[in-house]
Design a protein around this motif. Structure first.
Motif, mmCIF file in Angstrom:
data_model
loop_
_atom_site.group_PDB
_atom_site.id
_atom_site.type_symbol
_atom_site.label_atom_id
_atom_site.label_comp_id
_atom_site.label_asym_id
_atom_site.label_seq_id
_atom_site.Cartn_x
_atom_site.Cartn_y
_atom_site.Cartn_z
ATOM 1 N N SER A 1 -2.570 -1.912 1.025
ATOM 2 C CA SER A 1 -2.341 -3.133 1.787
ATOM 3 C C SER A 1 -0.872 -3.236 2.214
ATOM 4 O O SER A 1 -0.571 -3.590 3.360
ATOM 5 C CB SER A 1 -2.731 -4.347 0.937
ATOM 6 N N ALA A 2 0.050 -2.917 1.297
ATOM 7 C CA ALA A 2 1.469 -2.961 1.624
ATOM 8 C C ALA A 2 1.820 -1.933 2.692
ATOM 9 O O ALA A 2 2.608 -2.205 3.612
ATOM 10 C CB ALA A 2 2.299 -2.711 0.367
ATOM 11 N N PHE A 3 1.227 -0.765 2.597
ATOM 12 C CA PHE A 3 1.465 0.305 3.572
ATOM 13 C C PHE A 3 1.058 -0.178 4.966
ATOM 14 O O PHE A 3 1.829 -0.087 5.934
ATOM 15 C CB PHE A 3 0.670 1.544 3.177
ATOM 16 N N ALA A 4 -0.135 -0.712 5.080
ATOM 17 C CA ALA A 4 -0.637 -1.166 6.377
ATOM 18 C C ALA A 4 0.205 -2.315 6.931
ATOM 19 O O ALA A 4 0.522 -2.357 8.126
ATOM 20 C CB ALA A 4 -2.095 -1.586 6.254
ATOM 21 N N ALA A 5 0.593 -3.252 6.068
ATOM 22 C CA ALA A 5 1.374 -4.403 6.518
ATOM 23 C C ALA A 5 2.751 -3.974 7.007
ATOM 24 O O ALA A 5 3.253 -4.472 8.027
ATOM 25 C CB ALA A 5 1.501 -5.418 5.386
ATOM 26 N N ARG A 6 3.376 -3.053 6.301
ATOM 27 C CA ARG A 6 4.728 -2.643 6.680
ATOM 28 C C ARG A 6 4.740 -1.779 7.929
ATOM 29 O O ARG A 6 5.743 -1.723 8.648
ATOM 30 C CB ARG A 6 5.407 -1.953 5.495
ATOM 31 N N LEU A 7 3.648 -1.121 8.236
ATOM 32 C CA LEU A 7 3.555 -0.384 9.502
ATOM 33 C C LEU A 7 3.690 -1.316 10.696
ATOM 34 O O LEU A 7 4.106 -0.901 11.779
ATOM 35 C CB LEU A 7 2.228 0.377 9.577
ATOM 36 N N ALA A 8 3.326 -2.579 10.509
ATOM 37 C CA ALA A 8 3.399 -3.555 11.603
ATOM 38 C C ALA A 8 4.766 -4.220 11.687
ATOM 39 O O ALA A 8 4.982 -5.067 12.561
ATOM 40 C CB ALA A 8 2.314 -4.614 11.411
ATOM 41 N N SER A 9 5.705 -3.859 10.812
ATOM 42 C CA SER A 9 7.007 -4.499 10.775
ATOM 43 C C SER A 9 7.918 -3.953 11.876
ATOM 44 O O SER A 9 7.571 -3.020 12.611
ATOM 45 C CB SER A 9 7.635 -4.296 9.396
ATOM 46 N N ASP A 10 9.115 -4.521 11.966
ATOM 47 C CA ASP A 10 10.118 -4.028 12.918
ATOM 48 C C ASP A 10 11.144 -3.191 12.168
ATOM 49 O O ASP A 10 11.292 -3.319 10.942
ATOM 50 C CB ASP A 10 10.802 -5.196 13.624
#
Length: 294
Positions: free
Chosen positions: A135-144
């Motif tokens: 979940s953290a991996f997927a969420a951080r992929l969407a970060s800037d």
């Protein structure tokens, strides 16, 4: 084997760097910078000095520090071609026991992250269960990029804190560990329930259960050691199974077969890896209750 803070303070600089050079991945220069600031009175002071050394480094040095971390469940990790501490951390998180489909998913996530940010994905895996990690991996992929750089450095510092706390013994340790504990009270007898079999499982992404620990309650209705202790408690959903049926059979109670309560599962969540989660059971052959204790 741990090293005392007193010994570190007295060591020649070369020995100090050799002892702490792996706390930050492939960066003995961090230990060298801290060596010049001795003596340290607490482990927390030592950690703060190492952190200040990183924060004072030129940007290219800090980027190289991030780039030196291995990919999670990457090819180098699978081949054992990464630092021993990283191998132990990824093994503890179960990343050496993934299915081929799971390895493929991590490969895709790693490739997407590196393409977007130019760095390996860095996460303190000792603080995460399998589902939380993904979940953290997927969420951080969407970060800037700016936000992600700050998050990656924060995770790097978490990793270093856990490594240092495990390596150095002395006053003022860092807060890097949590606990899961339990006890069982037999309210029919008004006494602790001794000899209750326990099994702690992590709920993994496919909804299955991965065994974490087995234990049995002692004369106080507790376990001799924490079900998880001495390390962060990975962020995850857990199930704690209590073998009440076997316990009541050993007491010789006149109960039907199968009993009304045989194995009692309690599902609970851990969101604070450094917290204490006490999950007790208050039970009779026909009822039970729980709460978050302390």
């Amino acid at each position: 084997m741990s090293i005392t803070l007193a010994d570190l303070n007295a060591m020649p600089e070369s020995d100090f760097v050799a002892a702490l050079g792996a706390v930050f991945e492939h960066a003995p220069w961090v230990a060298a910078g801290a060596a010049a600031l001795r003596p340290f009175t607490t482990v927390a002071d030592l950690y703060a000095a190492m952190r200040r050394t990183v924060e004072a480094a030129p940007d290219e040095g800090r980027l190289a520090l991030l780039a030196g971390h291995p990919e999670l469940a990457g090819r180098a990790a699978r081949d054992g071609a990464i630092a021993p501490d990283s191998i132990a951390e990824q093994t503890a998180a179960g990343l050496d026991r993934l299915s081929e489909a799971e390895f493929a998913r991590f490969a895709a996530l790693n490739a997407g992250y590196r393409e977007k940010f130019g760095l390996p994905f860095i996460l303190c895996v000792r603080r995460h269960g399998r589902a939380s990690l993904l979940s953290a991996f997927a969420a951080r992929l969407a970060s800037d990029p700016a936000t992600e750089r700050r998050v990656a450095e924060a995770e790097m510092f978490r990793i270093a804190a856990i490594r240092l706390n495990a390596l150095v013994a002395g006053d003022g340790p860092l807060r890097t560990t949590g606990r899961i504990s339990t006890h069982v009270l037999d309210t029919m007898r008004g006494a602790p329930a001794a000899g209750v079999g326990l099994a702690l499982y992590e709920v993994v992404p496919d909804g299955g259960l991965a065994l974490v620990a087995r234990a049995e309650t002692n004369a106080d209705g507790r376990t001799d050691a924490a079900l998880i202790g001495g390390r962060p408690v990975p962020i995850a959903a857990y199930e704690l199974h209590f073998a009440l049926g076997d316990y009541h059979r050993r007491l010789g109670l006149d109960l039907p077969e199968p009993p009304f309560l045989d194995v009692v599962p309690l599902r609970f969540g851990v969101s604070d890896p450094e917290g204490h989660y006490h999950v007790p059971l208050v039970a009779t052959p026909w009822s039970f209750q729980t709460y978050r204790g302390s």
